[in-house]
Design a protein around this motif. Structure first.
Motif, PDB file in Angstrom:
ATOM      1  N   GLU A  62       3.663   6.079  -5.339  1.00 22.68           N
ATOM      2  CA  GLU A  62       3.613   6.233  -6.803  1.00 22.68           C
ATOM      3  C   GLU A  62       2.635   7.348  -7.181  1.00 22.68           C
ATOM      4  O   GLU A  62       2.856   8.070  -8.164  1.00 22.68           O
ATOM      5  CB  GLU A  62       3.217   4.916  -7.467  1.00 22.68           C
ATOM      6  N   ARG A  83       0.839  -1.204   0.000  1.00 23.05           N
ATOM      7  CA  ARG A  83       0.000   0.000   0.000  1.00 23.05           C
ATOM      8  C   ARG A  83       0.874   1.255   0.000  1.00 23.05           C
ATOM      9  O   ARG A  83       0.570   2.239  -0.678  1.00 23.05           O
ATOM     10  CB  ARG A  83      -0.912  -0.025   1.233  1.00 23.05           C
ATOM     11  N   THR A 137       2.023   1.982  -3.491  1.00 24.23           N
ATOM     12  CA  THR A 137       0.929   2.520  -4.314  1.00 24.23           C
ATOM     13  C   THR A 137       0.731   4.008  -4.048  1.00 24.23           C
ATOM     14  O   THR A 137       0.610   4.818  -4.976  1.00 24.23           O
ATOM     15  CB  THR A 137      -0.377   1.763  -4.016  1.00 24.23           C
TER      16      THR A 137
END
Length: 386
Positions: free
Chosen positions: A190, A184, A187
């Motif tokens: 990013e 997580r 993610t």
């Protein structure tokens, strides 16, 4: 303008001189008094600061800026109840509500009063005036109390309120990494990179998360990309060098340490690490010279002393090694590794009782360290041959 610039450069005495010249031409007594109040505080003259800020408020009773600065000065004088009154008055102005409330919360945290800080951050949480610092501060309070789910909620709310702010996602990503939710975290980070591809803090965060996941190759790749964004950053050069060293790319790591030292010959950590690299490569003379330079810079640092002593021992000078190693172990911050190194030297010099004493101290905390098995084996051997 010059005085303000000098304050930004942390030169309050020169700023005061500039404000004194400006006072001769100013027709705004509130602004001049405000400037003097800030400068006197930064110069450590708190009573003069308070006096000038009271003058600023007499000239302009509605000045939120003067209220905030009065709060800062009173807080510096540890008069927190009075400081809070001024920050509260400043917070009545929507334009300074977040700044004043956040700052008072930060002051409470600095004085180890987290519940009052929490109350202030929560008072802003659903207020349109809240800024990202509000949610970051709220998360810090929860993190300090090990309320990690609440911290995550606060930071997630920050991303919801400021969906175009890369820093909001970076903060959330680093929190998720801290609680080992790496997938997580990646993610979210990013998302931060998408919003701000050239932000070096995001690159650093991605590298750190990869390292914590055990993905050393990606950690290095991200750190190399980071250094392209901030090529002159000593801290990031050092970070990459340590990753390269751990990856076995010792020549490249050594070259980076040398590059750092060319720019800053007194960069202690680089001297220390390069000394260890030179020892491993068999260049003991260079290792001894580098370690000695580090000791001159930090004569009481146990890590530096340990490196110096261990290198001297490896260069067949056990007697000289003792001085640095004993001094390293005398430090309250001595580690089990430092004690193990000293024990090895004691044992080599036939001082077995002292060696066993250090080994027992190293093994007593039951902490893990890289030489633990060697320490256990040496302790057993020395006990059998007292």
């Amino acid at each position: 303008v010059l005085g303000t610039a000098l304050l930004g450069m942390n030169q309050p005495d020169k700023a005061l001189e500039s404000f004194e010249r400006a006072e001769e031409f100013s027709n705004d007594p509130s602004q001049i008094a405000l400037a003097f109040g800030i400068a006197y505080r930064k110069a450590g003259q708190l009573e003069k600061s308070e006096s000038e800020l009271r003058s600023a408020l007499e000239a302009d009773p509605k000045s939120a800026a003067a209220m905030v600065q009065m709060g800062e000065t009173l807080a510096a004088m540890k008069r927190l109840p009075e400081a809070r009154k001024y920050f509260t008055r400043a917070a009545a102005d929507p334009g300074t509500r977040a700044l004043a409330t956040n700052r008072m919360a930060e002051i409470y945290l600095a004085h180890d009063r987290p519940e009052e800080a929490l109350e202030l951050y929560q008072s802003l949480e659903d207020d349109e005036a809240a800024n990202l610092a509000t949610f970051i501060g709220l998360a810090k309070v929860h993190q300090a109390a090990n309320r990690f789910e609440e911290a995550e909620k606060a930071l997630a709310k920050g991303t919801e309120r400021f969906p175009e702010n890369a820093e909001a996602y970076r903060r959330l990503g680093m929190h998720l990494a801290m609680v080992r939710r790496y997938a997580r975290a990646n993610t979210v980070l990013e998302q931060a990179r998408t919003l701000s591809p050239a932000d070096p803090r995001v690159r650093k965060a991605l590298s750190l998360v990869a390292y914590r996941q055990g993905n050393l190759k990606r950690a290095v790749t991200e750190a190399e990309a980071l250094l392209k964004l901030v090529p002159g950053s000593t801290a990031d050069q050092f970070y990459l060098a340590t990753l390269l060293e751990e990856s076995g790319r010792t020549e490249e790591a050594g070259a980076l340490y040398e590059q750092i030292l060319d720019a800053n010959p007194k960069e202690m950590a680089s001297l220390n690490n390069l000394a260890q690299l030179r020892l491993k490569s068999g260049d003991t003379d260079a290792a001894v010279e580098l370690a000695a330079r580090a000791v001159l810079l930090a004569p009481d640092n146990p890590m530096i002393l340990d490196t110096h002593g261990w290198i001297l021992y490896q260069s067949k000078d056990a007697r000289k090694a003792l001085e640095s190693l004993e001094k390293a172990v005398a430090s309250p911050k001595a580690s089990p590794t430092h004690r193990y190194h000293l024990a090895v030297v004691y044992g080599d010099l036939g001082m077995n009782a002292k060696a066993v004493e250090q080994l027992e101290a190293a093994l007593a905390p039951k902490t893990e360290f890289s030489e633990k098995q060697e320490a256990m084996d040496l302790a057993k051997k020395l006990r059998q041959n007292p």
